[in-house]
Motif scaffolding. Structure first.
Motif, PDB file in Angstrom:
ATOM      1  N   LYS A   1      43.908 -11.272  14.767  1.00 44.09           N
ATOM      2  CA  LYS A   1      44.389 -11.072  13.523  1.00 44.09           C
ATOM      3  C   LYS A   1      42.734  -9.974  13.324  1.00 44.09           C
ATOM      4  O   LYS A   1      41.383 -10.343  13.672  1.00 44.09           O
ATOM      5  N   GLN A   2      43.160  -8.526  12.792  1.00 46.14           N
ATOM      6  CA  GLN A   2      41.995  -8.123  12.535  1.00 46.14           C
ATOM      7  C   GLN A   2      41.566  -7.018  14.132  1.00 46.14           C
ATOM      8  O   GLN A   2      39.912  -6.022  13.831  1.00 46.14           O
ATOM      9  N   ALA A   3      42.219  -7.010  14.922  1.00 47.56           N
ATOM     10  CA  ALA A   3      41.510  -6.973  15.904  1.00 47.56           C
ATOM     11  C   ALA A   3      41.129  -4.997  16.503  1.00 47.56           C
ATOM     12  O   ALA A   3      42.907  -4.435  15.573  1.00 47.56           O
ATOM     13  N   CYS A   4      40.695  -4.496  16.679  1.00 51.14           N
ATOM     14  CA  CYS A   4      40.214  -2.857  17.382  1.00 51.14           C
ATOM     15  C   CYS A   4      40.020  -2.409  18.779  1.00 51.14           C
ATOM     16  O   CYS A   4      39.013  -3.275  18.813  1.00 51.14           O
ATOM     17  N   ALA A   5      41.061  -1.757  19.166  1.00 48.85           N
ATOM     18  CA  ALA A   5      40.843  -1.603  20.630  1.00 48.85           C
ATOM     19  C   ALA A   5      40.460   0.321  20.575  1.00 48.85           C
ATOM     20  O   ALA A   5      41.257   1.039  19.411  1.00 48.85           O
ATOM     21  N   ILE A   6      39.331   0.982  20.834  1.00 53.53           N
ATOM     22  CA  ILE A   6      38.975   2.127  21.032  1.00 53.53           C
ATOM     23  C   ILE A   6      38.707   2.340  22.435  1.00 53.53           C
ATOM     24  O   ILE A   6      38.203   1.863  22.821  1.00 53.53           O
ATOM     25  N   TRP A   7      39.539   3.655  22.645  1.00 55.49           N
ATOM     26  CA  TRP A   7      39.412   3.448  23.995  1.00 55.49           C
ATOM     27  C   TRP A   7      38.852   5.516  24.481  1.00 55.49           C
ATOM     28  O   TRP A   7      39.441   6.404  23.526  1.00 55.49           O
ATOM     29  N   SER A   8      38.662   5.760  25.483  1.00 57.18           N
ATOM     30  CA  SER A   8      38.984   7.043  25.175  1.00 57.18           C
ATOM     31  C   SER A   8      39.797   7.855  26.270  1.00 57.18           C
ATOM     32  O   SER A   8      39.677   6.904  27.387  1.00 57.18           O
ATOM     33  N   ASN A   9      40.394   8.511  26.057  1.00 58.93           N
ATOM     34  CA  ASN A   9      41.398   9.073  27.287  1.00 58.93           C
ATOM     35  C   ASN A   9      41.154  10.198  28.123  1.00 58.93           C
ATOM     36  O   ASN A   9      41.445  10.169  29.399  1.00 58.93           O
ATOM     37  N   ALA A  10      39.591   9.872  28.425  1.00 57.69           N
ATOM     38  CA  ALA A  10      38.796  10.606  29.513  1.00 57.69           C
ATOM     39  C   ALA A  10      39.234  10.246  30.404  1.00 57.69           C
ATOM     40  O   ALA A  10      39.360  10.816  32.018  1.00 57.69           O
TER      41      ALA A  10
ATOM     42  N   PRO B   1      54.804  -5.381  25.831  1.00 56.28           N
ATOM     43  CA  PRO B   1      55.621  -5.854  25.158  1.00 56.28           C
ATOM     44  C   PRO B   1      55.350  -7.340  24.983  1.00 56.28           C
ATOM     45  O   PRO B   1      55.872  -8.030  25.307  1.00 56.28           O
ATOM     46  N   ASP B   2      54.529  -8.197  24.129  1.00 51.45           N
ATOM     47  CA  ASP B   2      53.883  -8.918  23.990  1.00 51.45           C
ATOM     48  C   ASP B   2      53.505  -9.854  22.812  1.00 51.45           C
ATOM     49  O   ASP B   2      51.925 -10.252  21.858  1.00 51.45           O
ATOM     50  N   THR B   3      54.543  -8.943  21.677  1.00 50.95           N
ATOM     51  CA  THR B   3      53.520  -8.627  20.122  1.00 50.95           C
ATOM     52  C   THR B   3      54.094 -10.231  19.719  1.00 50.95           C
ATOM     53  O   THR B   3      53.176 -10.483  18.896  1.00 50.95           O
ATOM     54  N   HIS B   4      55.041 -11.050  20.939  1.00 50.06           N
ATOM     55  CA  HIS B   4      55.710 -12.239  20.489  1.00 50.06           C
ATOM     56  C   HIS B   4      54.060 -13.643  20.186  1.00 50.06           C
ATOM     57  O   HIS B   4      53.939 -14.682  19.932  1.00 50.06           O
ATOM     58  N   LEU B   5      52.805 -12.918  20.910  1.00 48.87           N
ATOM     59  CA  LEU B   5      51.636 -13.801  20.989  1.00 48.87           C
ATOM     60  C   LEU B   5      50.825 -13.582  19.689  1.00 48.87           C
ATOM     61  O   LEU B   5      49.608 -14.403  19.633  1.00 48.87           O
ATOM     62  N   VAL B   6      50.700 -12.696  19.131  1.00 48.22           N
ATOM     63  CA  VAL B   6      50.720 -12.872  17.621  1.00 48.22           C
ATOM     64  C   VAL B   6      51.326 -12.691  16.597  1.00 48.22           C
ATOM     65  O   VAL B   6      52.408 -12.505  16.521  1.00 48.22           O
ATOM     66  N   SER B   7      50.936 -13.232  15.245  1.00 49.04           N
ATOM     67  CA  SER B   7      51.954 -13.668  14.528  1.00 49.04           C
ATOM     68  C   SER B   7      52.393 -11.721  13.462  1.00 49.04           C
ATOM     69  O   SER B   7      50.775 -11.720  12.853  1.00 49.04           O
ATOM     70  N   GLY B   8      53.033 -11.701  12.911  1.00 44.08           N
ATOM     71  CA  GLY B   8      53.277  -9.819  12.459  1.00 44.08           C
ATOM     72  C   GLY B   8      53.433  -9.057  13.213  1.00 44.08           C
ATOM     73  O   GLY B   8      53.813  -9.713  14.472  1.00 44.08           O
ATOM     74  N   ASN B   9      53.694  -8.272  13.032  1.00 46.10           N
ATOM     75  CA  ASN B   9      53.913  -7.673  13.838  1.00 46.10           C
ATOM     76  C   ASN B   9      52.454  -6.129  13.987  1.00 46.10           C
ATOM     77  O   ASN B   9      51.332  -6.468  13.393  1.00 46.10           O
ATOM     78  N   ARG B  10      52.520  -5.914  15.851  1.00 45.71           N
ATOM     79  CA  ARG B  10      50.843  -5.370  16.143  1.00 45.71           C
ATOM     80  C   ARG B  10      51.241  -3.808  15.553  1.00 45.71           C
ATOM     81  O   ARG B  10      52.844  -3.124  16.361  1.00 45.71           O
TER      82      ARG B  10
ATOM     83  N   HIS C   1      42.873  -9.342  24.219  1.00 47.64           N
ATOM     84  CA  HIS C   1      43.617 -10.048  23.543  1.00 47.64           C
ATOM     85  C   HIS C   1      43.328  -9.939  22.117  1.00 47.64           C
ATOM     86  O   HIS C   1      42.451  -9.804  21.487  1.00 47.64           O
ATOM     87  N   TRP C   2      45.238  -9.619  21.584  1.00 44.70           N
ATOM     88  CA  TRP C   2      44.980  -9.397  20.120  1.00 44.70           C
ATOM     89  C   TRP C   2      45.154 -10.404  19.396  1.00 44.70           C
ATOM     90  O   TRP C   2      45.192 -11.848  19.415  1.00 44.70           O
TER      91      TRP C   2
END
Length: 164
Positions: free
Chosen positions: A108-117, A125-134, A105-106
């Motif tokens: 403002k100031q959200a950060c996602a970190i994951w392991s590609n392992a 394509p849901d950037t319309h749910l967050v103001s501004g650009n992701r 759930h994006w």
């Protein structure tokens, strides 16, 4: 997935290559560092063979290599139609199984970190749910060479969860 099919997948390796890596770098004007992360990642030619089922280096749990549907050029030592069938089956399992999906759930100031392992990721394509650009910034660590420890178990077994 049936126990016998899981066992079969544990015998397979896949050629891990990004066939569009070069064209994507050229189209985006990205400079490619060499080596990238691991000293094995040299220039634009890099196609190691990794197990289809791998052991996560931190949890010790077995999982299907998350890039089987996207980040491999083929499953080794099977016929073309078997390669297609196996990869399509795995992608269906991953994309249609809510147990495999974490949704961000994006805010403002959200950060996602994951392991590609063991994690697939996709920008939806849901950037319309967050103001501004992701925007995204990629940082790649030097990972281990993927391996399968025959003594490792999957998440359900490790956590004592029922196998549905």
């Amino acid at each position: 997935m049936s126990p016998s099919f899981r066992s079969y997948l544990e015998t397979l390796t896949a050629t891990c290559a990004q066939p569009v890596f070069k064209s994507a770098c050229e189209a985006g004007g990205y400079e490619v560092m060499s080596p990238r992360g691991s000293p094995l990642n040299k220039d634009l030619e890099f196609a190691p063979h990794h197990p289809v089922v791998r052991t996560h280096p931190v949890t010790g749990w077995k999982s299907i290599f998350a890039g089987v549907g996207i980040h491999i050029s083929r499953i080794d030592d099977v016929y073309d139609y078997e390669d297609t069938m196996i990869r399509e089956y795995i992608m269906r399992l991953i994309t249609r199984n809510h147990d495999c999906i974490a949704r961000m759930h994006w805010t403002k100031q959200a950060c996602a970190i994951w392991s590609n392992a063991c994690t697939l990721h996709a920008a939806t394509p849901d950037t319309h749910l967050v103001s501004g650009n992701r925007t995204g910034v990629r940082a790649s660590g030097i990972g281990e060479v993927p391996y399968l420890d025959p003594a490792s178990v999957g998440r359900h077994t490790a956590l004592g969860l029922p196998m549905n």
